[in-house]
Scaffold this active site. Sequence first.
Site, PDB file in Angstrom:
ATOM      1  N   LYS A 167      96.006  52.059  89.186  1.00 57.09           N
ATOM      2  CA  LYS A 167      96.539  50.702  89.335  1.00 57.09           C
ATOM      3  C   LYS A 167      98.009  50.665  88.951  1.00 57.09           C
ATOM      4  O   LYS A 167      98.835  50.053  89.634  1.00 57.09           O
ATOM      5  CB  LYS A 167      95.756  49.708  88.466  1.00 57.09           C
ATOM      6  CG  LYS A 167      94.323  49.550  88.866  1.00 57.09           C
ATOM      7  CD  LYS A 167      93.682  48.320  88.266  1.00 57.09           C
ATOM      8  CE  LYS A 167      93.946  47.096  89.105  1.00 57.09           C
ATOM      9  NZ  LYS A 167      93.273  47.127  90.406  1.00 57.09           N
TER      10      LYS A 167
ATOM     11  N   HIS B 289      82.707  46.402  75.230  1.00 58.57           N
ATOM     12  CA  HIS B 289      83.684  47.117  76.040  1.00 58.57           C
ATOM     13  C   HIS B 289      83.894  46.494  77.411  1.00 58.57           C
ATOM     14  O   HIS B 289      85.039  46.299  77.805  1.00 58.57           O
ATOM     15  CB  HIS B 289      83.449  48.619  76.108  1.00 58.57           C
ATOM     16  CG  HIS B 289      84.755  49.274  76.450  1.00 58.57           C
ATOM     17  ND1 HIS B 289      85.730  49.507  75.522  1.00 58.57           N
ATOM     18  CD2 HIS B 289      85.295  49.596  77.641  1.00 58.57           C
ATOM     19  CE1 HIS B 289      86.806  49.964  76.126  1.00 58.57           C
ATOM     20  NE2 HIS B 289      86.571  50.036  77.399  1.00 58.57           N
TER      21      HIS B 289
ATOM     22  N   TYR C 134      87.460  44.562  79.682  1.00 61.81           N
ATOM     23  CA  TYR C 134      87.878  44.473  81.093  1.00 61.81           C
ATOM     24  C   TYR C 134      87.800  43.043  81.584  1.00 61.81           C
ATOM     25  O   TYR C 134      88.554  42.645  82.468  1.00 61.81           O
ATOM     26  CB  TYR C 134      87.055  45.452  81.932  1.00 61.81           C
ATOM     27  CG  TYR C 134      87.291  46.864  81.450  1.00 61.81           C
ATOM     28  CD1 TYR C 134      88.547  47.442  81.622  1.00 61.81           C
ATOM     29  CD2 TYR C 134      86.338  47.569  80.745  1.00 61.81           C
ATOM     30  CE1 TYR C 134      88.814  48.701  81.126  1.00 61.81           C
ATOM     31  CE2 TYR C 134      86.597  48.829  80.239  1.00 61.81           C
ATOM     32  CZ  TYR C 134      87.840  49.392  80.430  1.00 61.81           C
ATOM     33  OH  TYR C 134      88.119  50.623  79.922  1.00 61.81           O
TER      34      TYR C 134
ATOM     35  N   SER D 191      79.000  28.941  78.355  1.00 59.67           N
ATOM     36  CA  SER D 191      80.097  28.468  79.190  1.00 59.67           C
ATOM     37  C   SER D 191      80.523  29.555  80.167  1.00 59.67           C
ATOM     38  O   SER D 191      80.668  29.315  81.370  1.00 59.67           O
ATOM     39  CB  SER D 191      81.261  28.046  78.288  1.00 59.67           C
ATOM     40  OG  SER D 191      82.459  28.034  79.000  1.00 59.67           O
ATOM     41  N   SER D 192      80.701  30.783  79.649  1.00 57.01           N
ATOM     42  CA  SER D 192      81.169  31.870  80.501  1.00 57.01           C
ATOM     43  C   SER D 192      80.131  32.232  81.549  1.00 57.01           C
ATOM     44  O   SER D 192      80.466  32.509  82.702  1.00 57.01           O
ATOM     45  CB  SER D 192      81.488  33.096  79.658  1.00 57.01           C
ATOM     46  OG  SER D 192      82.525  32.806  78.767  1.00 57.01           O
TER      47      SER D 192
ATOM     48  N   THR E 215      92.398  53.239  86.109  1.00 53.19           N
ATOM     49  CA  THR E 215      93.387  52.387  85.455  1.00 53.19           C
ATOM     50  C   THR E 215      94.796  52.916  85.741  1.00 53.19           C
ATOM     51  O   THR E 215      95.703  52.142  86.055  1.00 53.19           O
ATOM     52  CB  THR E 215      93.123  52.347  83.939  1.00 53.19           C
ATOM     53  OG1 THR E 215      91.727  52.166  83.722  1.00 53.19           O
ATOM     54  CG2 THR E 215      93.876  51.219  83.293  1.00 53.19           C
TER      55      THR E 215
ATOM     56  N   TRP F 183      85.633  40.055  64.113  1.00 52.77           N
ATOM     57  CA  TRP F 183      85.222  39.512  65.425  1.00 52.77           C
ATOM     58  C   TRP F 183      84.059  40.289  65.981  1.00 52.77           C
ATOM     59  O   TRP F 183      83.313  39.772  66.780  1.00 52.77           O
ATOM     60  CB  TRP F 183      86.388  39.431  66.407  1.00 52.77           C
ATOM     61  CG  TRP F 183      86.628  40.658  67.240  1.00 52.77           C
ATOM     62  CD1 TRP F 183      87.431  41.707  66.909  1.00 52.77           C
ATOM     63  CD2 TRP F 183      86.084  40.956  68.539  1.00 52.77           C
ATOM     64  NE1 TRP F 183      87.397  42.641  67.904  1.00 52.77           N
ATOM     65  CE2 TRP F 183      86.587  42.206  68.918  1.00 52.77           C
ATOM     66  CE3 TRP F 183      85.218  40.293  69.417  1.00 52.77           C
ATOM     67  CZ2 TRP F 183      86.257  42.816  70.124  1.00 52.77           C
ATOM     68  CZ3 TRP F 183      84.895  40.906  70.623  1.00 52.77           C
ATOM     69  CH2 TRP F 183      85.415  42.154  70.961  1.00 52.77           C
TER      70      TRP F 183
ATOM     71  N   ARG G 176      92.783  49.264  58.808  1.00 53.60           N
ATOM     72  CA  ARG G 176      92.926  47.906  59.335  1.00 53.60           C
ATOM     73  C   ARG G 176      92.113  46.936  58.476  1.00 53.60           C
ATOM     74  O   ARG G 176      91.301  47.336  57.654  1.00 53.60           O
ATOM     75  CB  ARG G 176      92.485  47.839  60.790  1.00 53.60           C
ATOM     76  CG  ARG G 176      91.001  47.986  60.995  1.00 53.60           C
ATOM     77  CD  ARG G 176      90.620  48.127  62.456  1.00 53.60           C
ATOM     78  NE  ARG G 176      90.601  46.856  63.152  1.00 53.60           N
ATOM     79  CZ  ARG G 176      89.849  46.623  64.240  1.00 53.60           C
ATOM     80  NH1 ARG G 176      89.082  47.573  64.745  1.00 53.60           N
ATOM     81  NH2 ARG G 176      89.858  45.457  64.839  1.00 53.60           N
TER      82      ARG G 176
ATOM     83  N   HIS H 108      82.299  54.749  72.492  1.00 53.93           N
ATOM     84  CA  HIS H 108      83.562  55.307  71.972  1.00 53.93           C
ATOM     85  C   HIS H 108      84.113  54.429  70.846  1.00 53.93           C
ATOM     86  O   HIS H 108      85.064  54.816  70.189  1.00 53.93           O
ATOM     87  CB  HIS H 108      84.596  55.548  73.084  1.00 53.93           C
ATOM     88  CG  HIS H 108      85.153  54.322  73.719  1.00 53.93           C
ATOM     89  ND1 HIS H 108      85.659  54.299  74.994  1.00 53.93           N
ATOM     90  CD2 HIS H 108      85.303  53.063  73.270  1.00 53.93           C
ATOM     91  CE1 HIS H 108      86.082  53.095  75.288  1.00 53.93           C
ATOM     92  NE2 HIS H 108      85.878  52.327  74.258  1.00 53.93           N
ATOM     93  N   HIS H 109      83.523  53.263  70.652  1.00 56.41           N
ATOM     94  CA  HIS H 109      83.883  52.461  69.478  1.00 56.41           C
ATOM     95  C   HIS H 109      83.168  52.968  68.231  1.00 56.41           C
ATOM     96  O   HIS H 109      83.378  52.454  67.150  1.00 56.41           O
ATOM     97  CB  HIS H 109      83.511  50.991  69.701  1.00 56.41           C
ATOM     98  CG  HIS H 109      84.256  50.351  70.823  1.00 56.41           C
ATOM     99  ND1 HIS H 109      85.435  49.672  70.639  1.00 56.41           N
ATOM    100  CD2 HIS H 109      84.024  50.312  72.155  1.00 56.41           C
ATOM    101  CE1 HIS H 109      85.882  49.221  71.803  1.00 56.41           C
ATOM    102  NE2 HIS H 109      85.045  49.606  72.745  1.00 56.41           N
TER     103      HIS H 109
ATOM    104  N   GLU I  54      83.752  43.526  77.909  1.00 47.73           N
ATOM    105  CA  GLU I  54      84.554  42.361  77.550  1.00 47.73           C
ATOM    106  C   GLU I  54      86.049  42.676  77.613  1.00 47.73           C
ATOM    107  O   GLU I  54      86.856  41.844  78.024  1.00 47.73           O
ATOM    108  CB  GLU I  54      84.170  41.867  76.146  1.00 47.73           C
ATOM    109  CG  GLU I  54      85.075  40.789  75.549  1.00 47.73           C
ATOM    110  CD  GLU I  54      84.956  39.440  76.224  1.00 47.73           C
ATOM    111  OE1 GLU I  54      84.023  39.257  77.030  1.00 47.73           O
ATOM    112  OE2 GLU I  54      85.811  38.575  75.964  1.00 47.73           O
TER     113      GLU I  54
ATOM    114  N   ASP J  96      86.333  23.141  96.933  1.00 42.93           N
ATOM    115  CA  ASP J  96      86.081  23.154  95.486  1.00 42.93           C
ATOM    116  C   ASP J  96      85.240  24.381  95.215  1.00 42.93           C
ATOM    117  O   ASP J  96      85.022  25.191  96.117  1.00 42.93           O
ATOM    118  CB  ASP J  96      85.352  21.866  95.040  1.00 42.93           C
ATOM    119  CG  ASP J  96      85.652  21.541  93.568  1.00 42.93           C
ATOM    120  OD1 ASP J  96      85.543  22.458  92.735  1.00 42.93           O
ATOM    121  OD2 ASP J  96      86.010  20.393  93.271  1.00 42.93           O
TER     122      ASP J  96
ATOM    123  N   SER K  49      99.121  41.553  90.460  1.00 42.18           N
ATOM    124  CA  SER K  49      99.043  42.033  91.833  1.00 42.18           C
ATOM    125  C   SER K  49      99.432  40.946  92.839  1.00 42.18           C
ATOM    126  O   SER K  49      99.667  41.238  94.004  1.00 42.18           O
ATOM    127  CB  SER K  49      97.620  42.524  92.142  1.00 42.18           C
ATOM    128  OG  SER K  49      97.256  43.532  91.227  1.00 42.18           O
TER     129      SER K  49
ATOM    130  N   HIS L 282      91.218  34.952  64.033  1.00 42.22           N
ATOM    131  CA  HIS L 282      92.311  35.328  64.943  1.00 42.22           C
ATOM    132  C   HIS L 282      91.738  36.108  66.131  1.00 42.22           C
ATOM    133  O   HIS L 282      92.033  35.798  67.288  1.00 42.22           O
ATOM    134  CB  HIS L 282      93.354  36.165  64.204  1.00 42.22           C
ATOM    135  CG  HIS L 282      94.361  36.795  65.114  1.00 42.22           C
ATOM    136  ND1 HIS L 282      95.352  36.074  65.743  1.00 42.22           N
ATOM    137  CD2 HIS L 282      94.518  38.079  65.531  1.00 42.22           C
ATOM    138  CE1 HIS L 282      96.078  36.884  66.494  1.00 42.22           C
ATOM    139  NE2 HIS L 282      95.599  38.123  66.387  1.00 42.22           N
TER     140      HIS L 282
END
Lengths: 410, 626
Positions: free
Chosen positions: B335, B257, B261, B173-174, B332, B143, B454, B306-307, B259, B108, B272, B79
Site C-alpha cells: 500500500k 489485533h 486494522y 453500536s459498532s 501493508t 485498555w 510502559r 504476537h501481543h 481492531e 441513504d 487513497s 486515554h
Amino acid sequence: MTGLHRARRFISAALTPVFVLGLAACTGLPNTIFGAHSEVGHAEDRLTYLLLILGGIVFVLIEGALIYAVVRFRARPNASTPSQTHGNTKLEVTWTLIPAVILAIIAVPSIRTIFETEATAATGALQVEVIGHQWWWEFRYPQYKIVTANELYLPVGRTANFSLRTDDVIHSFWIPQLAGKRDVVHKDRPNWLWFTPDSIGVWNGFCAEYCGTSHSNMRFRVFTVSPDQFKAWVAHQQTGPAFAVAAPAPAPADTGKKTGATPPAPVAAVALTSADTNTATVPHADLPKWTVPETPLPAGLSFDQNAIAKADPARGAQIFKTAACIGCHTIQGVSMGIIGPNLTHVGSRTTIGAALYPNDMKHLTMWIKDARLMKPGSIMPPMAKGLPESMGMFDDQQIADLAAYLSSLK
Amino acid sequence: MATTVAAPSLAGPKHKYEGGLWSWLSTTDHKKIGQLYLYTAISWFVIGGIEAAIMRTQLYGPNGRLVSADTYNQLFTMHGTTMIFMAIMPLSAAFFNLLIPLQIGARDVAFPRLNAFSYWLFLAGSLFMNVSWFWHAAPDSGWFAYAPLNTPQFNPGINMDFWVIGLQILGLSSLAAGFNFITTIINMRAPGMHFMRMPVFTWSAFVTQFLIVLAFPIITVAVTFLLFDRFFHTTFYELSAGADPLLWQHLFWLFGHPEVYILILPAFGLVSEVLPTFSRKPLFGYPVMVYSLILIATLGFGVWAHHMFAVGMGPVADSIFSVTTMLIAIPTGVKIFNWLGTMWGGNISFRTATLFAVGLVCLFTIGGISGVMHSSPPSDLMQTDSYFIVAHFHYVMFGGSMMGLFAGVYYYFPKITGRMLNETLGKWHFWLTFIGMNLTFFPMHFAGLNGMPRRIWSYDANQGWDLDNHISTIGAYIIVIATAIFLYNFIRSRGHGAIGGNNPWDAPTIEWSMPSPPPAYNFAKIPNVTSRYPMWPATGPSPLSPPVPTAGTDQPLPTHPTADQLGIPMPTATIKPLIATIGLTLAFVGLIWHRQIPIVLLGAAIFIASLYAWVLTPLEPEHTEH
C-alpha cells in the site's frame, strides 16, 4: 560496559542520521537493552541490531522516495496533465517480493533464536523461583533453601534458571541489561526463563506488565557476583538473623548445601567495606547512583529525629515479637508470616519497598509508620498510633526501635 | 406520535437543514448522523488529548507527583479506551456515514433508523464510561484490561464496571453500524457502480465492516464473561475457580489485533482518495490496493498472539505467530509503495489535506517498521511492554489513523458543510502536529530501548530517561496547541468559511457531482456510473487551479429543491432510536448503581417498548399521511 559501548558504536555508525536525537540522550544508560550481559541477551540484541539495520535501510529508502516525490512532482505553474498511469504489474510484483525477501532474512534467525533461547536450561543451572506479588518480588533459591525479596544475587558464568509464578495478577520479570522479559502469569504453572550472566555488576529490574496501583513501584535489583562472592552470600543468607535477643543465635536453617564456603558469623550492624573480598553483600557505598532510589518522601509524613538517635534494636526485637509484624513477615526463628517479604536478612538489602527507597533508618522508620502513604496501594497497614487502620499504635520511639532492629538484621 | 412530530421537519427546506435541536435528535439522515459522529468524536479526541497532556506533565521529569498513582492508572486506561473507541473509530464512522451513500450513489444507508440507533448507542456508551470520572472511579485496568486484574477479586470497585458496560454499549453500536454498511454497500450501489469501480474509501469501509462484524462478537463474548463475573459472580476469570488468565488475553487480542486494522484501514481509504485528487493522477494499482486491504483484513485474524510473546506460549506458537505477523507486513508495504506510485510523476498540489495524507505515508512507515521489529519474538521480549511499544503504536494510531482522518476532515469539510476550512490555519495545524507528534513519540523509542517500562506512574532519577521524557512532554504541548488551532478553524469555518462549491478540488468521484452540502436526498437523479473516476475526463484532469480564497465569508450557502418538491420519498425522522438507547442505558445504570432491579426493569421496558414503536413506524411518511 564495553558491550554497551560496542552496541552504541554499532548503531550510531549504521543509523547516525536517524538516531542523532536519541544518542544525544545516551550519556548514561543504565537500563539499555543493548550490550546485554548474558548469552540470551546477546542473542536478542543481535536480532534487534539486524532489525534496526534492515528497518533503517527500508526507512531511508521509503522516506527518501517520498521526499523525492514531494519535491520533484510538486505542482508547478503551467504544468500539463500528468500521464494517467493506472499501475504497473512488474512494479507490483517487485515490491511484493522485495519485502518478502527482507522478511525471510529476519524470519530465519528469529526462529533459530526462538528455539535456542526457549530450549531447556543447561544442567547444573542455579534454580531460582520468582514469585510476583502486588507489588514486590519474592526470590527463592530451592537448592539453598534461601528466601529473600526484591534483591537477586546471581553468580556470573552459571546459568540461572528462573521458574516464574505469581501470587495474584500477571506481572512481568524484566532486567533490561541481562535479558528479555518473561510474563509471570500463573499461580501453579510456572513460566520459564534462563540466561547466564557474564559480567559482574548491579542491574535494575522492573515489573513490565501493568499490575495495578503500584505497578511503577515494583522494581528490583540484581547483583551479578563472582562465584566466590555468591558462595559467601549463600552461606550468609543461610544463617539465622544477625540480631538475637536473650537467646542463642539460631543455627543455620539448612546445612545440606555443598557450597564449601565457611558461613560467616552473624555480622554486626556495621557496613562491610569494599576492601573485604569475601563480602556477602555489595557494599552500599559502591552502588552506582542509578541503583540508589531518589523517590521523594510523601508530603504529610514526619518523624521524630531524636527517636532515631535513641533507637535501641533490643527493644525493637521485643516489639516485633509481640506486634502485628509477625502475622505477615518471616524472620527465621522469630516469626513465620508469609504475606509480606521475608525479613531474616532485611538489613543486608540496599533498598526497601521493592527498590522504592534506600534502606536506611530515615526511610525505614517512615515506612513502618505509614507504608500506604509511602507506597500507593501497599497492603501493609500503618503502624503509627493515631493513623486510620493502624495495626500498631506505636509512637515514634517504638517505630525507631523496630527500624533499628530490622536494620541490624544484616 | 412520531409521524406527527416528524411531519413539520419535512415541511420545508428551513426545517430540513436549519432545524433546531429536535431535527438532530430525531434525524435519520446519514449526513446529519455523520456530523453528529464527527462532532462527538472530535470532542472525545480533545478529552483523550487532555488526559494525555496530564500524563505527559506527570512524566516530564523523574518522580513526578502531579497526580496520584491511582489517578494516573485511570488516565492511561481512559486515554487508550477513549482514543480507540470514542475518537478514532467514531471519526471513521463519521466518514462511513457521510461518504458511503454519496460515493456509491445511494439516497441513504440501508437502515437509516438503525444508523441513528448506532450513533445514540455510541454517545451513550462513551458518556457512560466517562461519568465515572465524577466519582474518581474511572476504569483503571488498562485498555486491554488483562485478567485477573479486571476481576472483582483484584478490582473490587466500580471502575471496571463502567468499562465493561460502556464497552458493551459501544460494541453494540459498532456491530449495528457494521451490518448496516455491509448491506448498504452490497445492495444500494448506483447502476454501473461495480465493486471494482467503487471508490477506495468505500472499499476500505467495506472491508472494515467485515472486520467489525467478525471481531466485535469476540470482545462481546469476552466482556460478557467479565460482566457476568463482576455482576453475577460467575467464575470465567476467577483464579480460585481454576480459570486460566490467558483466556482473556487470547479472546481480547483475537479481537484486539483486527481492531488495529479497524482503526487504520479507513484512514488508508481516505488517503487513497486524497492523493489521486491532488496528484492529478488515478490511484496507482487500484486492484492491488483493494486486494491488499482484503489480505490485511484476512491475515489480521491470524496474528493476535504476537501481543503475547512474553507469556510463554512455547517455541512453536511463537514461531508461527512471528511468521504470520511478518506476512502481514507485505500487503501493508504494498500500500505504501502504491501511494508513492500515485504521487510519482504527478502534479501534486499541497493543500492541507495533501499534507496530512503525505504525513500518513511518512509516519505510518515508521510505525510499520517498528511493527516488523516486534514480529521477531526474541527481539520483542526486549521491546514489549516498554516505551518502544508506546512509540510504535502511536506512530500507527496518531501518525497513521489520525493523520489520515485529518486529511479526510480537510478534504471533505467543504462537501459536508459547503464551506472551506482555512488553509493557512490548516497548514499551521499540520506542521505543528507533525513536529509535535515526532517530538512526542520518537524519543519514546529511545526511552523504551533504554529500559523504560510502559504504564508507569512515576520513574526514578538517574535511569537515563529524563531527556527523552522532557522532549516527549514538550512535543505533547505542541500537539495541544496544534489541536487548539484546528478546533478554532473547524468551529469558525462551519459558519464563516469560504463557499466551496460542488467540487472545490476538481476531485474525480461522484460525491463531488452534487451540491455542497448535499441535499437530504443526495442525488436528485441517481447517477449511472461508467468509470472509476467519472468526474475526470478520460484524458485526465487539468491541473488544479490555485486555491480558492481562504478569507471567511458570511455569504449564505446556496439552497436546493427539497425532497418534497422533487417527489423523492425520504425516511421518516424519528426519536425512537434515541428513546431505545435511553432505555437500554437506563437498564445498565440500574445494574451499576447499587444493582437497582426496578431501574433495570424500567430501562428494559422502555427499550422494548420503543423497539416495538420503532418497528411499527412506517419507513416513509407518504405511506401513512400523503
